[in-house]
Scaffold this motif. Structure first.
Motif, PDB file in Angstrom:
ATOM      1  N   UNK A 267       0.825  -1.209   0.000  1.00 55.13           N
ATOM      2  CA  UNK A 267       0.000   0.000   0.000  1.00 55.13           C
ATOM      3  C   UNK A 267       0.860   1.261   0.000  1.00 55.13           C
ATOM      4  N   UNK A 268       1.998   1.210   0.698  1.00 53.02           N
ATOM      5  CA  UNK A 268       2.893   2.368   0.732  1.00 53.02           C
ATOM      6  C   UNK A 268       3.514   2.628  -0.631  1.00 53.02           C
ATOM      7  N   UNK A 269       3.960   1.575  -1.308  1.00 52.28           N
ATOM      8  CA  UNK A 269       4.560   1.742  -2.632  1.00 52.28           C
ATOM      9  C   UNK A 269       3.560   2.341  -3.616  1.00 52.28           C
ATOM     10  N   UNK A 270       2.318   1.879  -3.541  1.00 48.96           N
ATOM     11  CA  UNK A 270       1.278   2.431  -4.410  1.00 48.96           C
ATOM     12  C   UNK A 270       1.018   3.901  -4.073  1.00 48.96           C
ATOM     13  N   UNK A 271       0.976   4.221  -2.794  1.00 42.63           N
ATOM     14  CA  UNK A 271       0.664   5.586  -2.363  1.00 42.63           C
ATOM     15  C   UNK A 271       1.701   6.592  -2.822  1.00 42.63           C
ATOM     16  N   UNK A 272       2.978   6.222  -2.772  1.00 43.56           N
ATOM     17  CA  UNK A 272       4.000   7.208  -3.144  1.00 43.56           C
ATOM     18  C   UNK A 272       4.337   7.146  -4.632  1.00 43.56           C
ATOM     19  N   UNK A 273       3.711   6.215  -5.356  1.00 41.92           N
ATOM     20  CA  UNK A 273       3.799   6.230  -6.810  1.00 41.92           C
ATOM     21  C   UNK A 273       4.972   5.514  -7.418  1.00 41.92           C
ATOM     22  N   UNK A 274       5.688   4.706  -6.657  1.00 44.32           N
ATOM     23  CA  UNK A 274       6.793   3.953  -7.242  1.00 44.32           C
ATOM     24  C   UNK A 274       6.229   2.847  -8.133  1.00 44.32           C
TER      25      UNK A 274
ATOM     26  N   UNK B 222      10.587   4.747   3.182  1.00 46.92           N
ATOM     27  CA  UNK B 222      10.583   3.928   1.977  1.00 46.92           C
ATOM     28  C   UNK B 222      11.790   4.322   1.136  1.00 46.92           C
ATOM     29  N   UNK B 223      12.609   3.338   0.806  1.00 46.99           N
ATOM     30  CA  UNK B 223      13.791   3.585  -0.032  1.00 46.99           C
ATOM     31  C   UNK B 223      13.601   2.860  -1.358  1.00 46.99           C
ATOM     32  N   UNK B 224      13.643   3.581  -2.458  1.00 42.30           N
ATOM     33  CA  UNK B 224      13.410   2.967  -3.769  1.00 42.30           C
ATOM     34  C   UNK B 224      14.722   2.428  -4.337  1.00 42.30           C
ATOM     35  N   UNK B 225      15.317   1.532  -3.567  1.00 46.93           N
ATOM     36  CA  UNK B 225      16.563   0.857  -3.948  1.00 46.93           C
ATOM     37  C   UNK B 225      16.648  -0.411  -3.116  1.00 46.93           C
ATOM     38  N   UNK B 226      17.595  -1.246  -3.448  1.00 48.51           N
ATOM     39  CA  UNK B 226      17.870  -2.415  -2.630  1.00 48.51           C
ATOM     40  C   UNK B 226      18.497  -1.965  -1.314  1.00 48.51           C
ATOM     41  N   UNK B 227      18.188  -2.640  -0.230  1.00 53.69           N
ATOM     42  CA  UNK B 227      18.785  -2.298   1.056  1.00 53.69           C
ATOM     43  C   UNK B 227      20.261  -2.667   1.105  1.00 53.69           C
ATOM     44  N   UNK B 228      21.033  -1.878   1.822  1.00 53.04           N
ATOM     45  CA  UNK B 228      22.456  -2.157   1.977  1.00 53.04           C
ATOM     46  C   UNK B 228      22.700  -3.516   2.615  1.00 53.04           C
ATOM     47  N   UNK B 229      23.548  -4.319   1.982  1.00 57.76           N
ATOM     48  CA  UNK B 229      23.954  -5.649   2.462  1.00 57.76           C
ATOM     49  C   UNK B 229      22.820  -6.673   2.463  1.00 57.76           C
ATOM     50  N   UNK B 230      21.660  -6.321   1.929  1.00 59.78           N
ATOM     51  CA  UNK B 230      20.595  -7.315   1.796  1.00 59.78           C
ATOM     52  C   UNK B 230      21.040  -8.438   0.862  1.00 59.78           C
ATOM     53  N   UNK B 231      21.697  -8.088  -0.236  1.00 59.87           N
ATOM     54  CA  UNK B 231      22.130  -9.100  -1.195  1.00 59.87           C
ATOM     55  C   UNK B 231      23.083 -10.102  -0.538  1.00 59.87           C
ATOM     56  N   UNK B 232      24.048  -9.607   0.225  1.00 57.83           N
ATOM     57  CA  UNK B 232      25.025 -10.488   0.866  1.00 57.83           C
ATOM     58  C   UNK B 232      24.377 -11.379   1.925  1.00 57.83           C
ATOM     59  N   UNK B 233      23.475 -10.790   2.714  1.00 58.53           N
ATOM     60  CA  UNK B 233      22.848 -11.556   3.795  1.00 58.53           C
ATOM     61  C   UNK B 233      21.912 -12.619   3.231  1.00 58.53           C
TER      62      UNK B 233
END
Length: 412
Positions: free
Chosen positions: A256-263, A284-295
């Motif tokens: 719902x948040x992503x829809x609301x801010x229009x991403x 809300x950050x419109x990118x991948x989170x830091x170190x999410x890929x590694x974890x």
């Protein structure tokens, strides 16, 4: 084979994914072309050009001056993993007639104050907040929001210059410093969201998602370790330790948040506070989170970077829910808030010998200054690991807390 793969442009500065991981994730999926702001260091350019073709372009405010070599290519997508290039990436994709988030950027979706307005207007969530662009307006903003509250850069990341104001005495003590922060760039004052008691784990999580054509798909939920004061991140754990009902509430709120801010396109990393009345949006950050890929990789699942690239190329099979085979995590050490210089950091060799530890990295060396105001950037050391279960992960992290210790010079 390579010539038949679609081409994806990656506007790049150091961010949530390294160039090596991006190129590895794109194997047999896409050809990568990096695009960097003109003036990027020669050392970084050399690294990028060893991995993939790389072009430079002038940045004119929030826009790249599109180089002719990109206009002449048949491009499939433009994706960035860098916070500071989100707006230029959106406008670049728009100019190249590729799927983009330009409308959301124009609406204020990259600003914390803008997100609060969009969320409230859509009826998703109302959190008291006030943007401050003039130091003289700071006291009025705090009065409006009330205390305790958080004061942070309106477009910042990594907990840089993020202050807790518990009451009038804090505002008086920090007045000059906060005024200087506002002069350096717009700040936002927000009500402090209070998390519920959560045992050894943090009272917030992040929901990782990817969007294509305005359709949002949740990839999973990353758990957290408790913050270092005031708001410095100490680590991730995947999968998160949330029950099915809470997970469903978090995922629903994120969509719902992503829809609301229009991403509409690309990855998103939504931080949610787990309060006594349910999840609330931190940002809300419109990118991948830091170190999410590694974890996530340490948990034995497909690289989220690859999933993001696949989604941008219209490969829906890449959006299948991850099936972790272990518990992936990272832990970061931070100096006390009163510390001003690192004198010594012990225990790194011993940390490398722990069974569940995969990688140990040092970020600060003896003699270097430390300042909590720099947020995440001033962490001392970083450890990645993979454990059989959450209990084993906690045991290793507790051992790291005992082993990796620093001595400091303190100041006012």
């Amino acid at each position: 084979m390579t010539d038949t793969l679609p081409t994806v442009v990656i506007p790049f500065v150091p961010g949530a994914a390294s160039p090596v991981r991006i190129v590895q994730a794109a194997k047999d999926l896409a050809q990568i072309r990096f695009l960097v702001p003109r003036g990027t260091s020669g050392e970084l350019l050399e690294v990028l050009r060893q991995l993939a073709p790389c072009a430079e372009a002038e940045l004119d405010g929030d826009r790249f001056v599109v180089p002719a070599e990109l206009r002449d290519l048949s491009l499939a997508a433009v994706v960035t993993f860098a916070e500071q290039l989100l707006a230029p990436t959106a406008f670049l994709a728009e100019e190249l007639s590729l799927p983009n988030n330009a409308a959301a950027v124009r609406a204020g979706a990259l600003r914390k104050s803008g997100q609060r307005k969009l969320l409230a207007a859509a009826g998703v969530e109302r959190t008291k907040a006030a943007a401050v662009r003039d130091p003289a307006a700071l006291v009025a903003a705090v009065d409006y929001v009330g205390t305790p509250c958080v004061v942070k850069p309106d477009g910042g990341s990594g907990s840089t210059r993020t202050y807790l104001v518990s009451g009038p005495e804090d505002l008086e003590q920090l007045g000059r410093e906060l005024a200087a922060a506002v002069e350096a760039g717009p700040m936002v004052v927000e009500e402090l969201l209070c998390g519920r008691t959560s045992g050894p784990w943090g009272d917030y999580v992040s929901v990782e998602s990817v969007s294509a054509g305005g359709v949002h798909r949740v990839l999973g939920i990353t758990g957290k370790l408790p913050l270092a004061p005031p708001f410095r991140e100490r680590g991730h754990v995947f999968p998160a330790t949330v029950d099915d009902d809470l997970a469903q509430a978090c995922e629903s709120l994120a969509v719902r948040a992503l829809t609301a801010i229009g991403l509409r396109e690309g990855p998103a990393h939504l931080e949610l506070k787990l309060t006594g009345t349910g999840p609330r949006i931190i940002e809300v950050n419109s990118r991948l989170g830091g170190y999410v890929d590694e974890v996530w990789a340490a948990a034995g699942v497909v690289s989220p970077v690859r999933t993001v690239l696949a989604a941008a190329l219209g490969r829906p099979g890449a959006l299948d829910p991850p099936q972790p085979s272990s518990v992936g995590w990272y832990w970061a050490s931070h100096a006390p808030m009163e510390a001003r210089r690192l004198l010594e950091l012990d225990g790194l060799k011993e940390a490398r010998r722990l069974e569940d530890v995969r990688y140990v990295g040092r970020n600060r060396r003896p003699g270097e200054s430390v300042d909590w105001r720099n947020g995440w950037a001033d962490h001392l050391a970083l450890v990645f690991g993979s454990s059989s279960d959450h209990e084993a992960a906690l045991a290793t992290i507790d051992r790291l807390e005992q082993l990796v210790t620093g001595t400091f010079e303190f100041g006012g």
